[in-house]
Write an enzyme that holds these catalytic residues in place. Structure first.
Site, PDB file in Angstrom:
ATOM      1  N   HIS A 111      41.906  39.422  48.236  1.00  0.00           N
ATOM      2  CA  HIS A 111      42.024  40.236  47.204  1.00  0.00           C
ATOM      3  C   HIS A 111      43.688  40.311  46.611  1.00  0.00           C
ATOM      4  O   HIS A 111      43.852  39.800  45.465  1.00  0.00           O
ATOM      5  CB  HIS A 111      41.851  41.814  47.339  1.00  0.00           C
ATOM      6  CG  HIS A 111      40.441  42.096  47.751  1.00  0.00           C
ATOM      7  ND1 HIS A 111      39.470  41.212  47.489  1.00  0.00           N
ATOM      8  CD2 HIS A 111      40.132  43.027  48.297  1.00  0.00           C
ATOM      9  CE1 HIS A 111      38.116  41.659  47.938  1.00  0.00           C
ATOM     10  NE2 HIS A 111      38.395  42.824  48.567  1.00  0.00           N
ATOM     11  N   ASP A 115      34.490  36.978  45.837  1.00  0.00           N
ATOM     12  CA  ASP A 115      35.683  37.755  45.953  1.00  0.00           C
ATOM     13  C   ASP A 115      35.340  38.811  44.890  1.00  0.00           C
ATOM     14  O   ASP A 115      35.747  38.510  43.631  1.00  0.00           O
ATOM     15  CB  ASP A 115      37.098  37.311  45.982  1.00  0.00           C
ATOM     16  CG  ASP A 115      38.161  38.326  46.201  1.00  0.00           C
ATOM     17  OD1 ASP A 115      37.878  39.630  46.192  1.00  0.00           O
ATOM     18  OD2 ASP A 115      39.408  38.067  46.741  1.00  0.00           O
ATOM     19  N   HIS A 116      34.721  39.994  45.071  1.00  0.00           N
ATOM     20  CA  HIS A 116      34.419  40.971  43.825  1.00  0.00           C
ATOM     21  C   HIS A 116      35.666  41.224  43.101  1.00  0.00           C
ATOM     22  O   HIS A 116      35.203  41.777  42.054  1.00  0.00           O
ATOM     23  CB  HIS A 116      33.746  42.011  44.693  1.00  0.00           C
ATOM     24  CG  HIS A 116      34.487  43.044  45.302  1.00  0.00           C
ATOM     25  ND1 HIS A 116      34.959  43.018  46.531  1.00  0.00           N
ATOM     26  CD2 HIS A 116      35.253  44.224  44.923  1.00  0.00           C
ATOM     27  CE1 HIS A 116      35.479  44.086  46.873  1.00  0.00           C
ATOM     28  NE2 HIS A 116      35.852  44.882  45.914  1.00  0.00           N
TER      29      HIS A 116
END
Length: 486
Positions: free
Chosen positions: A234, A171-172
């Site tokens: 996010h 998950d960047h």
């Protein structure tokens, strides 16, 4: 030595994010001198053809920011190779195995920048060809499921061939510098912990707004929507870090143990609560930064009668001793007024003001943690304005990370790639985190599917539907920009 194999090596994500991040790490001396990069995709390409694409990607998305020289680019390209691989063709993996055996690698990192339907065929063939034993690791990109059951199915498919500590669910957002600074802010400062609970905090707001629309992803996005695309991963990851209990140490599993406890403690909505505590919207034509933009339904690849949400606001609650009764407001949207990502901790007002009217119209103390476009932490306090009498105003104690440190800012994909190469799982999502998040999201999706009237519209370039403001107003609060504008 590490060998990096990128499945989906000719795709858009590889071009825009992964290859530039890998090159940046190379330029800054973060990769060992014998590092090797292999791009893999279905297209038949010679090594030199792939190198030309890699060079174009770097030129478009990295060259200026990386501060590289032509010599460094050529050195990187010399370490770059290509393998034609169809995920369902065993013979193609034999060719990859031969390439890998010619290297001196003591660890291989496989990055699956593909659709989730290809995860199992790829790892199955890697296992059959004995390529995922030893120190091999596998990074998998989202979307990791469309609901709780599909997420469990993906996890089960991966676990047939891999151990959990070999799986790096990326998950960047977790690679952003400020997200990691949340841990330092929470657990390295003694004055915050006594205040970090329901006794002193009024509400928490976590907001990610984007000015862009769906761009070229219309077909994908219309089958996904903002709830799956942003909230499930996010926003819930940020919420879990803000709300987690102190871990016993900074180890990967100690931190992830506490995060999953938060996700499991999230109050699951009944259908009636979904209608009262969630808002979903879809942008119509408007203007962003003074330029006209089309509606979501007019975007390429989007059906003209689409009911997919591009905006979500949710009032979430955590059923535990620390947070009982404290609302966590989550918000995300496309075609919003500005691009930003912020976490705002609103503290409760003082019980009684000795300053009378001069303080009544001021917002209570708050801590604002900005993740983008700039990284900063601001603590808003009350102070007297210069002059006669006592008139109070907000004063911000501001920590600007760009000014506070001259160290190079590492982009999130670069950080996460390096962590995966080093075997550090701290910033990657564990299987029970993933399923706990989906377990909370599922009732919301289910209720929305049966509610044909609940989708609101909002003008592109605004802050979303008015109902999102009302969601906070019921608790006597407001989104940050509304307070400023009001």
């Amino acid at each position: 030595m590490t060998t990096f194999v990128l499945f989906g090596g000719t795709g858009d994500l590889a071009k825009r994010k992964i290859i530039p991040a890998l090159f940046s790490a190379f330029v800054n001396g973060r990769l060992d001198k014998n590092f090797m990069f292999i791009g893999a995709a279905r297209e038949a390409l010679a090594d030199e053809d792939f190198r030309q694409r890699v060079s174009a990607s770097i030129e478009s998305y990295c060259a200026k920011d990386c501060g590289s020289t032509p010599e460094q680019l050529q050195a990187f390209l010399a370490k770059t190779h290509y393998a034609k691989i169809d995920a369902r063709e065993a013979a193609d993996f034999q060719g990859l195995k031969e390439k890998l055996h010619t290297s001196e690698s003591n660890a291989t990192l496989f990055y699956l920048a593909t659709g989730p339907d290809l995860f199992e065929p790829i790892v199955q063939q890697l296992s059959v060809h004995d390529l995922v034993s030893g120190n091999a690791r596998v990074v998998v990109e989202k979307p990791l499921g469309r609901d709780a059951q599909s997420a469990r199915d993906i996890n089960a498919a991966l676990r047939k061939y891999l151990k959990e500590n070999q799986i790096y669910r990326i998950d960047h957002y977790l690679g952003k510098e400020m997200v990691q600074n949340l841990l330092a802010l929470r657990f390295a400062n003694s004055f915050l912990e006594p205040l970090w609970n329901r006794k002193w905090i009024q509400d928490v707001q976590i907001s990610i707004s984007e000015q862009v629309g769906v761009e070229s992803r219309g077909d994908f996005y219309d089958h996904t929507g903002a709830l799956r695309d942003m909230v499930q991963n996010h926003l819930l990851q940020l919420l879990s870090i803000v709300a987690m209990e102190p871990p016993v140490n900074a180890g990967a599993d100690s931190i992830r143990d506490e995060k999953v406890k938060v996700l499991r403690a999230l109050h699951k909505f009944t259908p009636d609560e979904v209608s009262k505590k969630t808002v979903r919207g879809q942008y119509r034509a408007g203007a962003v930064d003074g330029k006209p933009v089309i509606s979501y339904q007019a975007e390429p690849g989007v059906p003209t009668a689409s009911r997919t949400e591009t905006f979500v606001a949710i009032r979430a609650e955590i059923d535990n001793w620390r947070w009982a009764g404290v609302p966590f407001f989550l918000r995300t949207g496309k075609r919003m007024a500005t691009r930003s990502a912020e976490i705002t901790i609103n503290f409760k007002p003082i019980p009684y003001s000795i300053f009378g009217a001069s303080q009544r119209n001021l917002r209570s103390n708050r801590l604002v943690i900005s993740l983008q476009p700039e990284e900063s932490v601001e603590l808003f306090l009350k102070a007297k304005e210069p002059g006669e009498g006592i008139r109070l105003s907000d004063v911000a104690l501001n920590l600007d990370f760009a000014e506070a440190s001259s160290s190079r800012r590492v982009e999130s994909y670069e950080r996460l790639l390096l962590d995966a190469m080093h075997g550090d799982l701290t910033l990657f999502v564990r299987d029970d985190e993933l399923t706990a998040a989906w377990d909370w999201i599922d009732p919301i999706m289910s209720a929305w599917q049966s509610d044909t009237e609940g989708l609101k519209s909002y003008i592109a370039g605004s802050w979303g539907p008015a109902a999102a403001s009302y969601l906070l107003a019921q608790s006597g609060s407001s989104w940050g920009e509304e307070f400023v504008e009001g």
